[in-house]
Design a protein around this motif. Structure first.
Motif, PDB file in Angstrom:
ATOM      1  N   ALA A 102       6.801 -13.150 -14.103  1.00  0.00           N
ATOM      2  CA  ALA A 102       6.299 -13.273 -12.725  1.00  0.00           C
ATOM      3  C   ALA A 102       6.287 -14.737 -12.308  1.00  0.00           C
ATOM      4  CB  ALA A 102       4.908 -12.679 -12.605  1.00  0.00           C
ATOM      5  N   ASP A 103       6.817 -15.001 -11.136  1.00  0.00           N
ATOM      6  CA  ASP A 103       6.776 -16.349 -10.584  1.00  0.00           C
ATOM      7  C   ASP A 103       5.310 -16.744 -10.378  1.00  0.00           C
ATOM      8  OD1 ASP A 103       7.542 -18.731  -9.015  1.00  0.00           O
ATOM      9  OD2 ASP A 103       6.751 -17.561  -7.334  1.00  0.00           O
ATOM     10  N   PRO A 104       4.870 -17.885 -10.924  1.00  0.00           N
ATOM     11  CA  PRO A 104       3.448 -18.269 -10.831  1.00  0.00           C
ATOM     12  C   PRO A 104       2.941 -18.375  -9.401  1.00  0.00           C
ATOM     13  CG  PRO A 104       4.607 -19.657 -12.406  1.00  0.00           C
ATOM     14  CD  PRO A 104       5.641 -18.851 -11.706  1.00  0.00           C
ATOM     15  N   ASN A 105       3.771 -18.876  -8.493  1.00  0.00           N
ATOM     16  CA  ASN A 105       3.352 -19.016  -7.108  1.00  0.00           C
ATOM     17  C   ASN A 105       3.142 -17.643  -6.461  1.00  0.00           C
ATOM     18  OD1 ASN A 105       3.122 -21.147  -4.786  1.00  0.00           O
ATOM     19  ND2 ASN A 105       4.367 -19.498  -3.931  1.00  0.00           N
ATOM     20  N   ALA A 106       4.086 -16.733  -6.710  1.00  0.00           N
ATOM     21  CA  ALA A 106       3.961 -15.375  -6.166  1.00  0.00           C
ATOM     22  C   ALA A 106       2.772 -14.651  -6.794  1.00  0.00           C
ATOM     23  CB  ALA A 106       5.249 -14.600  -6.419  1.00  0.00           C
ATOM     24  N   ALA A 107       2.574 -14.854  -8.098  1.00  0.00           N
ATOM     25  CA  ALA A 107       1.465 -14.192  -8.795  1.00  0.00           C
ATOM     26  C   ALA A 107       0.120 -14.657  -8.246  1.00  0.00           C
ATOM     27  CB  ALA A 107       1.549 -14.488 -10.291  1.00  0.00           C
ATOM     28  N   LEU A 108      -0.003 -15.941  -7.968  1.00  0.00           N
ATOM     29  CA  LEU A 108      -1.253 -16.468  -7.416  1.00  0.00           C
ATOM     30  C   LEU A 108      -1.525 -15.882  -6.037  1.00  0.00           C
ATOM     31  CD1 LEU A 108      -3.673 -18.311  -7.653  1.00  0.00           C
ATOM     32  CD2 LEU A 108      -2.239 -20.222  -6.884  1.00  0.00           C
ATOM     33  N   GLN A 109      -0.473 -15.734  -5.243  1.00  0.00           N
ATOM     34  CA  GLN A 109      -0.641 -15.132  -3.921  1.00  0.00           C
ATOM     35  C   GLN A 109      -1.083 -13.673  -4.017  1.00  0.00           C
ATOM     36  OE1 GLN A 109       2.309 -16.126  -0.697  1.00  0.00           O
ATOM     37  NE2 GLN A 109       3.441 -16.870  -2.461  1.00  0.00           N
ATOM     38  N   VAL A 110      -0.489 -12.946  -4.956  1.00  0.00           N
ATOM     39  CA  VAL A 110      -0.857 -11.538  -5.149  1.00  0.00           C
ATOM     40  C   VAL A 110      -2.328 -11.422  -5.540  1.00  0.00           C
ATOM     41  CG1 VAL A 110      -0.505  -9.509  -6.622  1.00  0.00           C
ATOM     42  CG2 VAL A 110       1.471 -10.754  -5.711  1.00  0.00           C
ATOM     43  N   PHE A 111      -2.755 -12.297  -6.455  1.00  0.00           N
ATOM     44  CA  PHE A 111      -4.150 -12.286  -6.881  1.00  0.00           C
ATOM     45  C   PHE A 111      -5.085 -12.581  -5.710  1.00  0.00           C
ATOM     46  CE2 PHE A 111      -7.745 -14.989  -8.286  1.00  0.00           C
ATOM     47  CZ  PHE A 111      -8.509 -14.003  -8.895  1.00  0.00           C
ATOM     48  N   LEU A 112      -4.732 -13.595  -4.900  1.00  0.00           N
ATOM     49  CA  LEU A 112      -5.582 -13.962  -3.766  1.00  0.00           C
ATOM     50  C   LEU A 112      -5.578 -12.881  -2.689  1.00  0.00           C
ATOM     51  CD1 LEU A 112      -4.634 -17.746  -3.405  1.00  0.00           C
ATOM     52  CD2 LEU A 112      -6.806 -16.808  -4.224  1.00  0.00           C
ATOM     53  N   ALA A 113      -4.429 -12.233  -2.503  1.00  0.00           N
ATOM     54  CA  ALA A 113      -4.325 -11.206  -1.463  1.00  0.00           C
ATOM     55  C   ALA A 113      -5.100  -9.943  -1.829  1.00  0.00           C
ATOM     56  CB  ALA A 113      -2.853 -10.879  -1.209  1.00  0.00           C
ATOM     57  N   TYR A 114      -4.981  -9.513  -3.088  1.00  0.00           N
ATOM     58  CA  TYR A 114      -5.575  -8.226  -3.480  1.00  0.00           C
ATOM     59  C   TYR A 114      -6.891  -8.376  -4.244  1.00  0.00           C
ATOM     60  CZ  TYR A 114      -1.059  -6.483  -2.014  1.00  0.00           C
ATOM     61  OH  TYR A 114       0.068  -6.195  -1.275  1.00  0.00           O
ATOM     62  N   LYS A 115      -7.237  -9.655  -4.570  1.00  0.00           N
ATOM     63  CA  LYS A 115      -8.496  -9.935  -5.282  1.00  0.00           C
ATOM     64  C   LYS A 115      -8.636  -9.078  -6.538  1.00  0.00           C
ATOM     65  CE  LYS A 115      -9.326 -11.342  -0.916  1.00  0.00           C
ATOM     66  NZ  LYS A 115      -8.383 -11.130   0.211  1.00  0.00           N
ATOM     67  N   ASP A 116      -7.537  -8.894  -7.224  1.00  0.00           N
ATOM     68  CA  ASP A 116      -7.530  -8.054  -8.413  1.00  0.00           C
ATOM     69  C   ASP A 116      -6.588  -8.667  -9.450  1.00  0.00           C
ATOM     70  OD1 ASP A 116      -7.995  -5.971 -10.150  1.00  0.00           O
ATOM     71  OD2 ASP A 116      -6.503  -4.654  -9.228  1.00  0.00           O
ATOM     72  N   LEU A 117      -7.026  -8.750 -10.693  1.00  0.00           N
ATOM     73  CA  LEU A 117      -6.237  -9.347 -11.763  1.00  0.00           C
ATOM     74  C   LEU A 117      -5.598  -8.240 -12.590  1.00  0.00           C
ATOM     75  CD1 LEU A 117      -5.732 -12.310 -12.441  1.00  0.00           C
ATOM     76  CD2 LEU A 117      -7.503 -12.151 -14.197  1.00  0.00           C
ATOM     77  N   VAL A 118      -4.303  -8.046 -12.404  1.00  0.00           N
ATOM     78  CA  VAL A 118      -3.569  -6.989 -13.111  1.00  0.00           C
ATOM     79  C   VAL A 118      -3.020  -7.558 -14.416  1.00  0.00           C
ATOM     80  CG1 VAL A 118      -1.671  -5.341 -12.958  1.00  0.00           C
ATOM     81  CG2 VAL A 118      -2.956  -5.969 -10.901  1.00  0.00           C
ATOM     82  N   LEU A 119      -3.187  -6.826 -15.506  1.00  0.00           N
ATOM     83  CA  LEU A 119      -2.801  -7.315 -16.829  1.00  0.00           C
ATOM     84  C   LEU A 119      -1.315  -7.680 -16.892  1.00  0.00           C
ATOM     85  CD1 LEU A 119      -3.462  -7.923 -19.770  1.00  0.00           C
ATOM     86  CD2 LEU A 119      -3.049  -5.509 -20.299  1.00  0.00           C
ATOM     87  N   ASN A 120      -0.453  -6.811 -16.375  1.00  0.00           N
ATOM     88  CA  ASN A 120       0.988  -7.083 -16.430  1.00  0.00           C
ATOM     89  C   ASN A 120       1.349  -8.348 -15.652  1.00  0.00           C
ATOM     90  OD1 ASN A 120       1.497  -4.861 -18.011  1.00  0.00           O
ATOM     91  ND2 ASN A 120       2.117  -3.537 -16.318  1.00  0.00           N
ATOM     92  N   LEU A 121       0.623  -8.598 -14.559  1.00  0.00           N
ATOM     93  CA  LEU A 121       0.862  -9.803 -13.771  1.00  0.00           C
ATOM     94  C   LEU A 121       0.449 -11.041 -14.564  1.00  0.00           C
ATOM     95  CD1 LEU A 121       1.871 -10.642 -10.933  1.00  0.00           C
ATOM     96  CD2 LEU A 121      -0.525 -10.706 -10.223  1.00  0.00           C
ATOM     97  N   VAL A 122      -0.650 -10.935 -15.284  1.00  0.00           N
ATOM     98  CA  VAL A 122      -1.114 -12.051 -16.115  1.00  0.00           C
ATOM     99  C   VAL A 122      -0.110 -12.331 -17.229  1.00  0.00           C
ATOM    100  CG1 VAL A 122      -2.908 -12.837 -17.713  1.00  0.00           C
ATOM    101  CG2 VAL A 122      -3.541 -11.618 -15.624  1.00  0.00           C
ATOM    102  N   ILE A 123       0.349 -11.273 -17.885  1.00  0.00           N
ATOM    103  CA  ILE A 123       1.326 -11.425 -18.969  1.00  0.00           C
ATOM    104  C   ILE A 123       2.603 -12.071 -18.446  1.00  0.00           C
ATOM    105  CG2 ILE A 123       2.815 -10.173 -20.585  1.00  0.00           C
ATOM    106  CD1 ILE A 123       0.564  -8.076 -20.810  1.00  0.00           C
ATOM    107  N   GLY A 124       3.092 -11.571 -17.304  1.00  0.00           N
ATOM    108  CA  GLY A 124       4.314 -12.109 -16.720  1.00  0.00           C
ATOM    109  C   GLY A 124       4.190 -13.565 -16.305  1.00  0.00           C
ATOM    110  N   THR A 125       3.031 -13.905 -15.742  1.00  0.00           N
ATOM    111  CA  THR A 125       2.799 -15.274 -15.286  1.00  0.00           C
ATOM    112  C   THR A 125       2.723 -16.239 -16.463  1.00  0.00           C
ATOM    113  OG1 THR A 125       1.581 -14.438 -13.372  1.00  0.00           O
ATOM    114  CG2 THR A 125       1.311 -16.770 -13.912  1.00  0.00           C
ATOM    115  N   VAL A 126       1.956 -15.870 -17.488  1.00  0.00           N
ATOM    116  CA  VAL A 126       1.824 -16.720 -18.675  1.00  0.00           C
ATOM    117  C   VAL A 126       3.173 -16.922 -19.343  1.00  0.00           C
ATOM    118  CG1 VAL A 126       0.824 -16.869 -21.001  1.00  0.00           C
ATOM    119  CG2 VAL A 126      -0.588 -16.121 -19.077  1.00  0.00           C
ATOM    120  N   THR A 127       3.978 -15.872 -19.420  1.00  0.00           N
ATOM    121  CA  THR A 127       5.308 -15.962 -20.025  1.00  0.00           C
ATOM    122  C   THR A 127       6.181 -16.964 -19.284  1.00  0.00           C
ATOM    123  OG1 THR A 127       5.196 -13.647 -20.731  1.00  0.00           O
ATOM    124  CG2 THR A 127       7.379 -14.669 -20.665  1.00  0.00           C
ATOM    125  N   VAL A 128       6.194 -16.859 -17.963  1.00  0.00           N
ATOM    126  CA  VAL A 128       7.027 -17.752 -17.155  1.00  0.00           C
ATOM    127  C   VAL A 128       6.512 -19.187 -17.196  1.00  0.00           C
ATOM    128  CG1 VAL A 128       7.751 -18.276 -14.783  1.00  0.00           C
ATOM    129  CG2 VAL A 128       7.871 -15.925 -15.637  1.00  0.00           C
TER     130      VAL A 128
END
Length: 325
Positions: A102-128
């Motif tokens: 997951a692109d870190p910039n896009a992931a941060l926007q998703v988190f801020l927009a939905y106010k929810d921390l999804v595990l797969n998004l965290v894994i993808g962001t950390v990997t990238v």
């Protein structure tokens, strides 16, 4: 540390400056005095005159970058077209051999927009983040980003037209990118939508290549027009929050461009070709703080300066290993 913080501040819009006397090493101070002696001044003049008469022409790193961008984006295209499930998704978010990315910039926007921390998004962001931390943060821009390749071609057209006096560059303050970063994040938080993704040319080009073009491609064409006729590399230098996010990610990356003050003749060929020339202000006479140092975190590791320097004063290196090898 103070000099490093200044380089970091340049990424957020601070103006380049000479190293203060308290930031200079004794070796750098001595080298600068030596370079100002009459014999050294004359020697540099002769070298520069020779270089102008017989210019170095090398596109080694540029060609490797272009091949990298094409290969990475071709994997997305082929995977979708042939359903081989090698790389699924787009440059904004994907899976590579089943691993989430997951692109870190896009992931941060998703988190801020939905106010929810999804595990797969965290894994993808950390990997990238780990991947691009190793190779140098903004290396994403010059080695993977599909819009970057189009912007380089647009820049070539701009320079061709500018050389003939048909267009003129209109630079903006680099701090604009920081302001827009906060605006886009604020919009995601306030509206519940990832607003930036609607105008993000990186995602638009990536999805157009994979799934086919949409009307959003018109926006990309407009941006390229701005970069050709009005402001050189407008999006990448002054707008793109993705570049800023990756720059922060790779601020202390292992892969670096190293500058050697002793070899430099300060003719400025590197700054002329640099995609983010403020990072190479240290190559000006009297600016460096040490005899060897790393270029600032806003560097895209594109290698254009390495190709352009006949004195080999700029080179790729791995932080730490440069003192061993």
């Amino acid at each position: 540390m103070k000099w490093f913080l200044h380089k970091l501040a340049m990424m957020f819009g601070a103006d380049p400056r000479k190293a203060a006397p308290t930031e200079e090493t004794d070796a750098a101070r001595e080298m600068k005095r030596f370079k100002k002696t009459p014999d050294q001044v004359q020697k540099r003049k002769e070298i520069i005159d020779h270089e102008h008469q017989y210019p170095l022409v090398s596109n080694k790193w540029r060609n490797m970058r272009w091949a990298s961008i094409i290969l990475i984006n071709a994997m997305f295209i082929v995977s979708f077209a042939w359903d081989v499930q090698l790389v699924e998704g787009s440059m904004s978010a994907s899976r590579f051999l089943g691993f989430h990315m997951a692109d870190p910039n896009a992931a941060l926007q998703v988190f801020l927009a939905y106010k929810d921390l999804v595990l797969n998004l965290v894994i993808g962001t950390v990997t990238v983040v780990l991947l691009w931390w190793i190779v140098g943060g903004r290396a994403f821009c010059s080695w993977a980003c599909p819009y970057h390749l189009l912007a380089e071609w647009a820049e070539a057209i701009h320079l061709f037209l500018a050389k003939r006096g048909w267009v003129k560059d209109h630079p903006f303050h680099r701090g604009l990118r920081v302001v827009l970063w906060f605006i886009f994040m604020g919009l995601a938080f306030g509206t519940g939508y990832t607003v930036f993704e609607y105008i993000n040319p990186v995602g638009i080009v990536s999805r157009a290549l994979i799934y086919g073009p949409t009307v959003a491609v018109v926006w990309v064409i407009f941006l390229l027009g701005v970069e050709i006729f009005f402001s050189r590399r407008f999006w990448c230098r002054y707008v793109c929050p993705i570049g800023l996010t990756y720059g922060i990610t790779g601020a202390v990356a292992p892969v670096q461009i190293k500058y050697d003050l002793e070899k430099c003749v300060h003719e400025g060929e590197c700054r002329a070709v640099c995609l983010v020339p403020h990072v190479l202000e240290i190559t000006k006479m009297g600016y460096a703080s040490d005899t060897t140092e790393f270029i600032g975190p806003d560097c895209t590791r594109c290698g254009l300066c390495v190709d352009a320097c006949p004195q080999e004063a700029l080179s790729f290196t791995i932080r730490g290993l440069d003192k061993i090898i």
